[in-house]
Design an enzyme around this catalytic site. Structure first.
Site, PDB file in Angstrom:
ATOM      1  N   HIS A   1       0.344  -1.044  -0.217  1.00 16.34           N
ATOM      2  CA  HIS A   1       0.001   0.500  -0.052  1.00 16.34           C
ATOM      3  C   HIS A   1       0.646   1.015   0.061  1.00 16.34           C
ATOM      4  O   HIS A   1       1.507   1.531   0.897  1.00 16.34           O
ATOM      5  CB  HIS A   1      -0.671  -0.066   0.887  1.00 16.34           C
TER       6      HIS A   1
ATOM      7  N   HIS B   1       1.410   5.320  -0.866  1.00 12.91           N
ATOM      8  CA  HIS B   1       0.223   6.983  -1.617  1.00 12.91           C
ATOM      9  C   HIS B   1       1.036   6.965  -2.748  1.00 12.91           C
ATOM     10  O   HIS B   1       1.302   8.690  -2.805  1.00 12.91           O
ATOM     11  CB  HIS B   1       0.016   8.019  -0.263  1.00 12.91           C
TER      12      HIS B   1
ATOM     13  N   ASP C   1       0.941  -5.244 -20.256  1.00 13.15           N
ATOM     14  CA  ASP C   1       2.006  -6.381 -20.271  1.00 13.15           C
ATOM     15  C   ASP C   1       1.218  -6.960 -18.852  1.00 13.15           C
ATOM     16  O   ASP C   1       1.825  -7.684 -18.462  1.00 13.15           O
ATOM     17  CB  ASP C   1       3.577  -5.346 -20.363  1.00 13.15           C
TER      18      ASP C   1
ATOM     19  N   HIS D   1      -8.067   7.667  -1.561  1.00 13.67           N
ATOM     20  CA  HIS D   1      -7.621   7.482  -0.562  1.00 13.67           C
ATOM     21  C   HIS D   1      -6.408   7.072  -1.492  1.00 13.67           C
ATOM     22  O   HIS D   1      -5.414   7.369  -1.877  1.00 13.67           O
ATOM     23  CB  HIS D   1      -7.961   5.688  -0.225  1.00 13.67           C
TER      24      HIS D   1
ATOM     25  N   TYR E   1       7.312 -14.010 -23.779  1.00 17.63           N
ATOM     26  CA  TYR E   1       8.358 -12.690 -23.107  1.00 17.63           C
ATOM     27  C   TYR E   1       9.192 -13.082 -21.700  1.00 17.63           C
ATOM     28  O   TYR E   1       9.011 -13.537 -21.456  1.00 17.63           O
ATOM     29  CB  TYR E   1       6.734 -11.992 -22.372  1.00 17.63           C
TER      30      TYR E   1
HETATM   31 ZN    ZN Z   1      -3.391   4.823   3.039  1.00 15.43          ZN
END
Ligand code: ZN
Length: 234
Positions: A94, A96, A119, A170, A228
């Protein structure tokens, strides 16, 4: 406990500032040992330049801390749900990161405008709705994970073909077969988000890439007929 995995997850976390995906302590990476049913995640609110492998926190699939001096990332409950609902993933990220977060804040999925996107990410990167007030008050981080997994299920999105999501207002979550691949996908997502925004700036009436081109690029890298690169490469 899980010293090898701690090192791997520590190194994956350190890739976030290296790739300019995080500011301050915003962001977290985890990686799981599926046999033991335990995952390792960054501690909450520790600066990246002070982080050490032994600071990583071990958590079980119910969200209980099993080992560690610090509290795990505040987003741990989201990671728990994603590991439980997406059984083939081995790592979660996670951030930002600014371009992906800009799309999230605008409440828009990222259309597939080109082969860089195709891709790695099959189709439009989905943007899930805001949580309701009740969902936020009840269990914000856990319900974020539930919303992502329910949305993928409801729209029949294959989480292995679409290892990324935007949470409205978010930011993004990505995942992969391990922590390193999850970070790789976070970097790809950020680049794709940047290019898509510029693409719409240059041509506001732009259309997604033709489906046959998207299919060609995705399936030459993924699935049983992939050809690939070299075996084992990501
Ligand atoms: Zn966050």
């Amino acid at each position: 406990m899980l010293e090898e995995l701690k090192k791997e997850v520590y190194e994956a976390n350190m890739l976030l500032p290296k790739h300019d995906l995080v500011t301050f302590t915003w962001g977290n990476v985890s990686g799981i040992d599926r046999e033991k049913g335990l995952f390792v995640i960054k501690p909450s609110g520790i600066d990246y330049d002070k982080l050490k492998p032994e600071d990583m926190v071990v958590v079980d699939l119910k969200g209980n801390k099993v080992e560690g001096d610090y509290n795990p990332s505040s987003d741990t409950a989201t990671h728990v749900v994603l590991y439980n609902r997406f059984p083939n993933i081995g790592g979660v990220v996670h951030t930002h990161s600014p371009w992906a977060t800009s799309w999230a804040q605008a409440g828009r999925g990222i259309p597939c405008y080109g082969t860089t996107h195709a891709d790695y990410l099959y189709g439009e990167v989905p943007c899930v709705r805001n949580l309701t007030k009740e969902e936020i008050d009840e269990a914000y981080e856990e319900n974020t994970g539930v919303l992502i997994a329910d949305d993928f299920e409801a729209k029949s999105i294959d989480y292995e073909a679409m290892p990324a999501v935007l949470c409205k207002n978010h930011g993004p979550f990505t995942w992969g077969k391990d922590a390193n691949e999850a970070v790789h996908n976070a970097v790809v997502l950020e680049e794709v988000a940047k290019m898509a925004a510029r693409c719409e700036m240059i041509n506001p009436q732009n259309n997604p890439a033709p489906q046959e081109l998207q299919d060609k690029h995705y399936y030459r890298k993924h699935g049983e007929n992939a050809y690939y690169g070299q075996p084992g490469q990501i």
